[in-house]
Design an enzyme around this catalytic site. Structure first.
Site, PDB file in Angstrom:
ATOM      1  N   ASN A  76     -10.022  -0.353   0.698  1.00 23.39           N
ATOM      2  CA  ASN A  76      -8.568  -0.219   0.601  1.00 23.39           C
ATOM      3  C   ASN A  76      -8.123  -0.727  -0.781  1.00 23.39           C
ATOM      4  OD1 ASN A  76      -5.817  -0.529   0.770  1.00 23.39           O
ATOM      5  ND2 ASN A  76      -5.834  -1.521   2.782  1.00 23.39           N
ATOM      6  N   HIS A 122      -3.384   6.851   3.641  1.00 23.83           N
ATOM      7  CA  HIS A 122      -3.779   5.592   3.015  1.00 23.83           C
ATOM      8  C   HIS A 122      -5.191   5.246   3.479  1.00 23.83           C
ATOM      9  CE1 HIS A 122      -3.920   1.666   1.491  1.00 23.83           C
ATOM     10  NE2 HIS A 122      -3.646   1.030   2.611  1.00 23.83           N
ATOM     11  N   CYS A 170       0.810  -1.226   0.000  1.00 24.64           N
ATOM     12  CA  CYS A 170       0.000   0.000   0.000  1.00 24.64           C
ATOM     13  C   CYS A 170       0.840   1.271   0.000  1.00 24.64           C
ATOM     14  CB  CYS A 170      -0.945   0.006   1.193  1.00 24.64           C
ATOM     15  SG  CYS A 170      -1.995  -1.433   1.237  1.00 24.64           S
TER      16      CYS A 170
HETATM   17  N1  ACO Z   1     -17.883  -9.296   9.903  1.00 27.58           N
HETATM   18  C1  ACO Z   1     -18.301  -9.630  11.126  1.00 27.58           C
HETATM   19  N2  ACO Z   1     -17.461  -9.988  12.115  1.00 27.58           N
HETATM   20  C2  ACO Z   1     -16.155  -9.984  11.839  1.00 27.58           C
HETATM   21  C3  ACO Z   1     -15.651  -9.634  10.575  1.00 27.58           C
HETATM   22  C4  ACO Z   1     -16.575  -9.286   9.581  1.00 27.58           C
HETATM   23  N3  ACO Z   1     -16.205  -8.908   8.335  1.00 27.58           N
HETATM   24  N4  ACO Z   1     -14.301  -9.722  10.605  1.00 27.58           N
HETATM   25  C5  ACO Z   1     -13.964 -10.092  11.840  1.00 27.58           C
HETATM   26  N5  ACO Z   1     -15.088 -10.276  12.585  1.00 27.58           N
HETATM   27  C6  ACO Z   1     -15.191 -10.673  13.989  1.00 27.58           C
HETATM   28  C7  ACO Z   1     -13.991 -11.454  14.442  1.00 27.58           C
HETATM   29  O1  ACO Z   1     -14.121 -12.814  14.123  1.00 27.58           O
HETATM   30  C8  ACO Z   1     -14.017 -11.194  15.930  1.00 27.58           C
HETATM   31  O2  ACO Z   1     -14.964 -12.070  16.514  1.00 27.58           O
HETATM   32  P1  ACO Z   1     -14.604 -12.835  17.879  1.00 27.58           P
HETATM   33  O3  ACO Z   1     -14.384 -11.723  18.888  1.00 27.58           O
HETATM   34  O4  ACO Z   1     -15.808 -13.661  18.111  1.00 27.58           O
HETATM   35  O5  ACO Z   1     -13.346 -13.608  17.582  1.00 27.58           O
HETATM   36  C9  ACO Z   1     -14.595  -9.774  16.046  1.00 27.58           C
HETATM   37  O6  ACO Z   1     -15.219  -9.510  14.785  1.00 27.58           O
HETATM   38  C10 ACO Z   1     -13.545  -8.738  16.295  1.00 27.58           C
HETATM   39  O7  ACO Z   1     -12.481  -8.939  15.375  1.00 27.58           O
HETATM   40  P2  ACO Z   1     -11.192  -8.051  15.411  1.00 27.58           P
HETATM   41  O8  ACO Z   1     -10.207  -8.586  14.438  1.00 27.58           O
HETATM   42  O9  ACO Z   1     -10.773  -7.878  16.845  1.00 27.58           O
HETATM   43  O10 ACO Z   1     -11.777  -6.666  14.883  1.00 27.58           O
HETATM   44  P3  ACO Z   1     -11.061  -5.275  14.832  1.00 27.58           P
HETATM   45  O11 ACO Z   1     -11.835  -4.274  15.551  1.00 27.58           O
HETATM   46  O12 ACO Z   1      -9.580  -5.382  15.084  1.00 27.58           O
HETATM   47  O13 ACO Z   1     -11.220  -4.920  13.267  1.00 27.58           O
HETATM   48  C11 ACO Z   1     -10.036  -4.936  11.194  1.00 27.58           C
HETATM   49  C12 ACO Z   1     -10.676  -5.772  12.305  1.00 27.58           C
HETATM   50  C13 ACO Z   1     -11.106  -4.109  10.544  1.00 27.58           C
HETATM   51  C14 ACO Z   1      -9.403  -5.880  10.173  1.00 27.58           C
HETATM   52  C15 ACO Z   1      -8.958  -4.009  11.800  1.00 27.58           C
HETATM   53  O14 ACO Z   1      -8.117  -4.753  12.664  1.00 27.58           O
HETATM   54  C16 ACO Z   1      -8.118  -3.335  10.753  1.00 27.58           C
HETATM   55  O15 ACO Z   1      -8.591  -2.518   9.991  1.00 27.58           O
HETATM   56  N6  ACO Z   1      -6.794  -3.638  10.708  1.00 27.58           N
HETATM   57  C17 ACO Z   1      -5.911  -3.040   9.744  1.00 27.58           C
HETATM   58  C18 ACO Z   1      -6.025  -3.756   8.439  1.00 27.58           C
HETATM   59  C19 ACO Z   1      -5.385  -3.015   7.305  1.00 27.58           C
HETATM   60  O16 ACO Z   1      -5.408  -1.816   7.249  1.00 27.58           O
HETATM   61  N7  ACO Z   1      -4.823  -3.759   6.366  1.00 27.58           N
HETATM   62  C20 ACO Z   1      -4.311  -3.203   5.157  1.00 27.58           C
HETATM   63  C21 ACO Z   1      -2.853  -3.042   5.197  1.00 27.58           C
HETATM   64  S1  ACO Z   1      -2.321  -2.205   3.783  1.00 27.58           S
HETATM   65  C22 ACO Z   1      -1.669  -3.323   2.602  1.00 27.58           C
HETATM   66  O17 ACO Z   1      -0.471  -3.376   2.418  1.00 27.58           O
HETATM   67  C23 ACO Z   1      -2.554  -4.178   1.802  1.00 27.58           C
END
Ligand code: ACO
Length: 325
Positions: free
Chosen positions: A282, A252, A112
């Site tokens: 993203n 980003h 990214c």
């Molecule tokens: N729908 C419903 N529930 C979900 C989903 C979904 N799409 N995805 C995860 N959950 C659930 C999980 O299973 C978890 O359930 P559990 O507590 O029963 O285990 C709960 O939601 C919470 O999950 P978390 O992973 O703790 O959620 P979080 O608040 O951290 O959000 C997210 C997850 C959105 C992925 C966040 O961590 C994030 O944005 N991280 C950064 C990711 C990013 O920017 N990546 C790109 C990098 S750039 C590149 O180079 C490509």
């Protein structure tokens, strides 16, 4: 000598995939995606549209906006983690599609952060005096590497491309400084395990879904906030500026909560951050140039204002660019 962004253009595919439609495919909901990320919908390329096709349309728009002749371009850099194929580079494929001269072409892989890394590299190559006009592109077909059964990742990404013409003279935003870095100590935080020399394609790699993007979202979230804050502070300090002198930030476009946390830590009002992630998700290397182009079209920049473009990505990589509009 400062590089000038002479023209910019972007393209996203027609097909809109909204959260509701996604919730019919995987166990998720519009409410979860909106509140955890800010994303409402994303664009998905048609099966026959490869990354070079998205890049070509964005590049054509950038060439038109710069009002240059394609034959002036003597350097093409495509930032992507979803190239048309492992080799040759998407930049070479694009050179032919655009009918450019037999000029230097290569892909740059910094996930990214790729577009901003590419601006950093292009600026250095232009400063050497050996190149005069660079076409710099961020283009991704993320839908081609997503596991559409993994709700933790497939809801986050979209497809698209953004392109810029960078030269050392003429009118346009000036690129005033760069800060790029990486920490390669934990590559599996965000990676595509199979398809390279470490795990070539095999029946078991396909059966185990190893060709798809894998991510530790929580760790990436924390690192993203930290490294984008650090890169921004270091960039400003190196250029004798304070955060309060920043008029615009184009971050980003990964997650609105990441942007909010970064804004708080930098003590820059959130209103100064341009976001369009609700409509695109993203788009990896395409995210910054698509946002930049949309912000330009909305006319939000005034001559003389200062802007910071800042990204993070798999690697982990990060990069920040200082712009004077
Ligand atoms: N729908 C419903 N529930 C979900 C989903 C979904 N799409 N995805 C995860 N959950 C659930 C999980 O299973 C978890 O359930 P559990 O507590 O029963 O285990 C709960 O939601 C919470 O999950 P978390 O992973 O703790 O959620 P979080 O608040 O951290 O959000 C997210 C997850 C959105 C992925 C966040 O961590 C994030 O944005 N991280 C950064 C990711 C990013 O920017 N990546 C790109 C990098 S750039 C590149 O180079 C490509």
């Amino acid at each position: 000598m400062k590089s000038v962004l002479r023209g910019i253009g972007s393209y996203v595919p027609d097909k809109i995939l909204d959260n509701h439609e996604l919730s019919l495919r995987v166990d998720t909901s519009d409410e979860w995606i909106r509140t955890r990320t800010g994303i409402i919908e994303r664009r998905i390329a048609a099966p026959e549209q490869s990354t070079s096709e998205l890049a070509r349309i964005a590049a054509q728009k950038a060439i038109n906006s710069a009002k240059i002749k394609p034959e002036q371009i003597d350097l093409v850099i495509v930032a992507t983690i979803t190239p048309d194929m492992a080799f040759p580079s998407t930049a070479c494929i694009l050179q032919h599609q655009l009918g450019l001269g037999k000029v230097a072409c290569f892909d740059l892989e910094a996930a990214c952060s790729g577009f901003l890394y590419s601006l950093d590299v292009a600026d250095g190559m232009l400063a050497s005096g050996r190149y005069k006009c660079a076409l710099v592109i961020g283009a991704e077909k993320m839908s081609s590497i997503l596991d559409w059964e993994d709700r933790k990742t497939c809801v986050l990404f979209g497809d698209g491309a953004g392109a810029a013409i960078v030269m050392t003279d003429g009118e346009g935003p000036h690129l005033m400084g760069f800060r790029s870095g990486a920490d390669g100590s934990n590559p599996s935080l965000l990676h595509q395990p199979a398809g390279g020399s470490k795990m070539p394609a095999s029946i078991s790699s396909v059966e185990n879904r190893e060709h798809f993007l894998k991510m530790n979202g929580k760790e990436i979230f924390k690192s993203a906030v930290r490294v984008m804050e650090k890169a921004t502070r270091e960039l400003l300090e190196a250029n004798g500026l304070r955060t309060k002198q920043v008029d615009h930030v184009i971050p980003h476009q990964a997650n609105f909560r990441i942007v909010e946390s970064m804004a708080q830590r930098l003590e820059i009002p959130i209103e100064k951050f341009f976001c369009n992630l609700e409509l695109h998700g993203n788009t990896s290397a395409a995210s910054i140039p698509i946002a930049f182009d949309e912000a330009c079209q909305k006319g939000i920049f005034r001559k003389g204002e200062m802007g910071v473009l800042v990204a993070f990505g798999a690697g982990l990589t990060w990069s920040a660019t200082l712009v004077r509009f």
